[in-house]
Motif scaffolding. Structure first.
Motif, PDB file in Angstrom:
ATOM      1  N   ALA A 127      -7.562   0.318   2.717  1.00  0.00           N
ATOM      2  CA  ALA A 127      -7.745  -1.098   2.986  1.00  0.00           C
ATOM      3  C   ALA A 127      -8.929  -1.414   4.182  1.00  0.00           C
ATOM      4  O   ALA A 127      -9.622  -2.907   3.893  1.00  0.00           O
ATOM      5  N   MET A 128      -9.000  -0.396   4.877  1.00  0.00           N
ATOM      6  CA  MET A 128      -9.830  -0.358   6.693  1.00  0.00           C
ATOM      7  C   MET A 128     -10.916  -0.053   5.709  1.00  0.00           C
ATOM      8  O   MET A 128     -12.265  -1.371   5.763  1.00  0.00           O
ATOM      9  N   THR A 129     -11.271   0.038   4.852  1.00  0.00           N
ATOM     10  CA  THR A 129     -12.538   0.110   4.311  1.00  0.00           C
ATOM     11  C   THR A 129     -12.958  -0.910   3.118  1.00  0.00           C
ATOM     12  O   THR A 129     -14.314  -1.079   3.774  1.00  0.00           O
ATOM     13  N   ALA A 130     -11.710  -1.252   2.696  1.00  0.00           N
ATOM     14  CA  ALA A 130     -12.334  -3.160   1.924  1.00  0.00           C
ATOM     15  C   ALA A 130     -12.760  -3.940   2.394  1.00  0.00           C
ATOM     16  O   ALA A 130     -13.382  -4.671   2.201  1.00  0.00           O
ATOM     17  N   GLN A 131     -11.731  -3.488   3.867  1.00  0.00           N
ATOM     18  CA  GLN A 131     -12.286  -4.894   4.964  1.00  0.00           C
ATOM     19  C   GLN A 131     -13.661  -5.152   5.407  1.00  0.00           C
ATOM     20  O   GLN A 131     -14.277  -5.789   5.352  1.00  0.00           O
ATOM     21  N   ARG A 132     -13.904  -3.385   5.176  1.00  0.00           N
ATOM     22  CA  ARG A 132     -15.419  -3.081   6.028  1.00  0.00           C
ATOM     23  C   ARG A 132     -16.646  -3.459   4.638  1.00  0.00           C
ATOM     24  O   ARG A 132     -18.006  -4.637   5.250  1.00  0.00           O
ATOM     25  N   VAL A 133     -16.217  -3.122   3.785  1.00  0.00           N
ATOM     26  CA  VAL A 133     -16.958  -3.892   2.536  1.00  0.00           C
ATOM     27  C   VAL A 133     -17.494  -5.526   2.179  1.00  0.00           C
ATOM     28  O   VAL A 133     -18.306  -5.886   1.971  1.00  0.00           O
ATOM     29  N   SER A 134     -16.135  -6.285   2.738  1.00  0.00           N
ATOM     30  CA  SER A 134     -16.107  -7.497   2.479  1.00  0.00           C
ATOM     31  C   SER A 134     -16.938  -8.362   3.787  1.00  0.00           C
ATOM     32  O   SER A 134     -17.519  -8.775   3.004  1.00  0.00           O
ATOM     33  N   GLU A 135     -16.746  -7.202   4.902  1.00  0.00           N
ATOM     34  CA  GLU A 135     -17.722  -8.276   5.869  1.00  0.00           C
ATOM     35  C   GLU A 135     -18.800  -7.763   5.526  1.00  0.00           C
ATOM     36  O   GLU A 135     -19.479  -8.560   6.190  1.00  0.00           O
ATOM     37  N   LEU A 136     -19.207  -7.170   5.737  1.00  0.00           N
ATOM     38  CA  LEU A 136     -21.167  -6.638   5.017  1.00  0.00           C
ATOM     39  C   LEU A 136     -21.137  -6.837   4.067  1.00  0.00           C
ATOM     40  O   LEU A 136     -22.441  -6.730   2.965  1.00  0.00           O
ATOM     41  N   GLN A 137     -20.517  -8.078   3.281  1.00  0.00           N
ATOM     42  CA  GLN A 137     -20.384  -8.624   1.664  1.00  0.00           C
ATOM     43  C   GLN A 137     -21.647  -7.366   0.961  1.00  0.00           C
ATOM     44  O   GLN A 137     -22.192  -8.002  -0.188  1.00  0.00           O
ATOM     45  N   LEU A 138     -20.676  -6.009   0.670  1.00  0.00           N
ATOM     46  CA  LEU A 138     -21.379  -5.265  -0.265  1.00  0.00           C
ATOM     47  C   LEU A 138     -20.215  -5.315  -1.216  1.00  0.00           C
ATOM     48  O   LEU A 138     -20.765  -4.952  -2.553  1.00  0.00           O
ATOM     49  N   GLY A 139     -19.307  -6.262  -1.438  1.00  0.00           N
ATOM     50  CA  GLY A 139     -18.319  -6.503  -3.032  1.00  0.00           C
ATOM     51  C   GLY A 139     -17.505  -7.325  -1.855  1.00  0.00           C
ATOM     52  O   GLY A 139     -17.094  -8.543  -1.103  1.00  0.00           O
ATOM     53  N   GLN A 198      -4.928   1.636  -2.123  1.00  0.00           N
ATOM     54  CA  GLN A 198      -3.885   1.801  -2.592  1.00  0.00           C
ATOM     55  C   GLN A 198      -3.255   2.372  -1.318  1.00  0.00           C
ATOM     56  O   GLN A 198      -1.842   3.087  -1.441  1.00  0.00           O
ATOM     57  N   MET A 199      -3.718   2.471  -0.137  1.00  0.00           N
ATOM     58  CA  MET A 199      -2.914   3.438   1.040  1.00  0.00           C
ATOM     59  C   MET A 199      -3.760   2.390   1.769  1.00  0.00           C
ATOM     60  O   MET A 199      -5.053   2.201   2.107  1.00  0.00           O
ATOM     61  N   VAL A 200      -2.962   2.776   3.369  1.00  0.00           N
ATOM     62  CA  VAL A 200      -4.348   1.603   5.173  1.00  0.00           C
ATOM     63  C   VAL A 200      -5.293   2.456   5.357  1.00  0.00           C
ATOM     64  O   VAL A 200      -6.048   1.072   5.158  1.00  0.00           O
ATOM     65  N   GLU A 201      -5.633   3.421   4.925  1.00  0.00           N
ATOM     66  CA  GLU A 201      -6.919   3.787   5.026  1.00  0.00           C
ATOM     67  C   GLU A 201      -8.589   3.084   4.284  1.00  0.00           C
ATOM     68  O   GLU A 201      -9.675   2.944   4.724  1.00  0.00           O
ATOM     69  N   LEU A 222       0.638  -0.935   0.204  1.00  0.00           N
ATOM     70  CA  LEU A 222      -0.163   0.326  -0.194  1.00  0.00           C
ATOM     71  C   LEU A 222       0.575   1.429   0.187  1.00  0.00           C
ATOM     72  O   LEU A 222       2.410   1.378   0.730  1.00  0.00           O
ATOM     73  N   SER A 223       0.633   2.022  -0.678  1.00  0.00           N
ATOM     74  CA  SER A 223       0.647   3.324  -0.560  1.00  0.00           C
ATOM     75  C   SER A 223       1.149   4.401   0.559  1.00  0.00           C
ATOM     76  O   SER A 223       0.112   4.084   0.698  1.00  0.00           O
ATOM     77  N   PRO A 224       2.386   4.893   0.903  1.00  0.00           N
ATOM     78  CA  PRO A 224       2.797   6.126   1.731  1.00  0.00           C
ATOM     79  C   PRO A 224       1.599   6.346   1.686  1.00  0.00           C
ATOM     80  O   PRO A 224       1.525   7.465   0.573  1.00  0.00           O
ATOM     81  N   PRO A 225       1.524   7.756   2.818  1.00  0.00           N
ATOM     82  CA  PRO A 225       0.673   9.158   2.206  1.00  0.00           C
ATOM     83  C   PRO A 225       1.431  10.081   1.613  1.00  0.00           C
ATOM     84  O   PRO A 225       3.008  10.014   1.371  1.00  0.00           O
ATOM     85  N   ASP A 226       0.705  10.722   1.004  1.00  0.00           N
ATOM     86  CA  ASP A 226       1.069  11.702  -0.319  1.00  0.00           C
ATOM     87  C   ASP A 226       2.106  13.309   0.413  1.00  0.00           C
ATOM     88  O   ASP A 226       0.827  14.037   0.977  1.00  0.00           O
ATOM     89  N   PRO A 227       3.074  13.308   0.202  1.00  0.00           N
ATOM     90  CA  PRO A 227       3.578  14.495   0.866  1.00  0.00           C
ATOM     91  C   PRO A 227       3.068  15.915  -0.071  1.00  0.00           C
ATOM     92  O   PRO A 227       2.678  16.516   1.058  1.00  0.00           O
ATOM     93  N   GLU A 228       2.521  15.750  -0.984  1.00  0.00           N
ATOM     94  CA  GLU A 228       2.261  17.402  -1.326  1.00  0.00           C
ATOM     95  C   GLU A 228       0.399  16.471  -0.557  1.00  0.00           C
ATOM     96  O   GLU A 228       0.057  18.291  -0.083  1.00  0.00           O
ATOM     97  N   MET A 229       0.215  15.987  -0.133  1.00  0.00           N
ATOM     98  CA  MET A 229      -1.984  16.511   0.430  1.00  0.00           C
ATOM     99  C   MET A 229      -0.760  16.278   1.475  1.00  0.00           C
ATOM    100  O   MET A 229      -1.640  16.880   2.034  1.00  0.00           O
TER     101      MET A 229
END
Length: 256
Positions: free
Chosen positions: A187-199, A182-185, A5-12
């Protein structure tokens, strides 16, 4: 795809600090410079822009937290897109606006879905030269940006990075997801989508042509994903959005 997963973007992060300084100067505030400390604070009213059911361990959040769901409003970041009517499912692919310099991934999508009975819209962002991607399959429409809300209204499956805005916008329209964070945050959202079987969730290192095909095929062919996405759509619409948030803010100011 990358192998991590990509690290936080410095410009951001630099932009975040600039906006933080503007808030302090405008409202006479003294705020933590560490964004994680800033987000960890709890106030008498804490607005949360997702439905309560999407929040992990929601039972730990007391009455100070108001889950109002996303505020969906048109964005003028892309030209209008006129799609020809088709009976084929619409597959929408986008990795968002920050971590989208993924030319190899977009070519994998060409290989995975170019010969499939799908209409595909791919938003590749401004960091990739479309001409460098090679021959675009006939069933693909590739643009740097598309009017995402307009596209999601017609989308059957959304392949996404899992940014919270994109995730909530998709679910606002009842669209099931294949999430490739693409980043840690994300991944947490993706995990929740998977847990709720939304995708389904695919880790970046898991992405192959075959894995993409299998994930999209499973979401397309299993009606349970669409059913649960439609249920979440109802939760989002009932959460109240910006109107409920504004009412809560006004009610709080009247108490003070």
């Amino acid at each position: 795809m990358t192998d991590r997963l990509s690290p936080p973007d410095p410009e951001m992060m630099e932009g975040f600090q600039v906006r933080l300084a503007d808030l302090e100067a405008t409202y006479g505030l003294s705020l933590p410079k560490n964004p994680y400390l800033l987000m960890a604070g709890t106030e008498p009213l804490n607005l949360t822009f997702l439905p309560r059911v999407f929040q992990p361990h929601a039972e730990l959040f007391d009455e100070r937290f108001l889950f109002v769901g996303p505020s969906i409003a048109p964005r003028n970041d892309a030209q209008a897109l006129h799609l020809a009517p088709t009976e084929q499912p619409l597959l929408f692919i986008s990795l968002g606006t920050i971590f989208n310099n993924r030319a190899a991934f977009f070519r994998q999508c060409f290989q995975a879905f170019g010969q499939q009975p799908l209409q595909v819209i791919l938003a590749c962002g401004s960091n990739v030269d479309i001409d460098s991607l090679g021959e675009i399959p006939a069933n693909f429409l590739v643009r740097p940006y598309v009017p995402q809300l307009d596209v999601l209204r017609q989308t059957t499956v959304f392949v996404t990075h899992g940014g919270m805005n994109s995730t909530m916008e998709a679910l606002y329209y009842g669209v099931p997801l294949v999430v490739i964070p693409q980043m840690v945050e994300q991944a947490m959202t993706a995990q929740r989508v998977s847990e709720l079987q939304l995708g389904l969730m695919l880790q970046p290192e898991q992405v192959t042509v075959e894995a993409l095909q299998a994930a999209v095929r499973e979401v397309l062919n299993n009606p349970g994903f669409k059913e649960r996405a439609t249920q979440m759509q109802g939760e989002i619409q009932q959460a109240g959005g910006y109107k409920r948030a504004a009412d809560a803010i006004l009610a709080l100011t009247h108490k003070q």
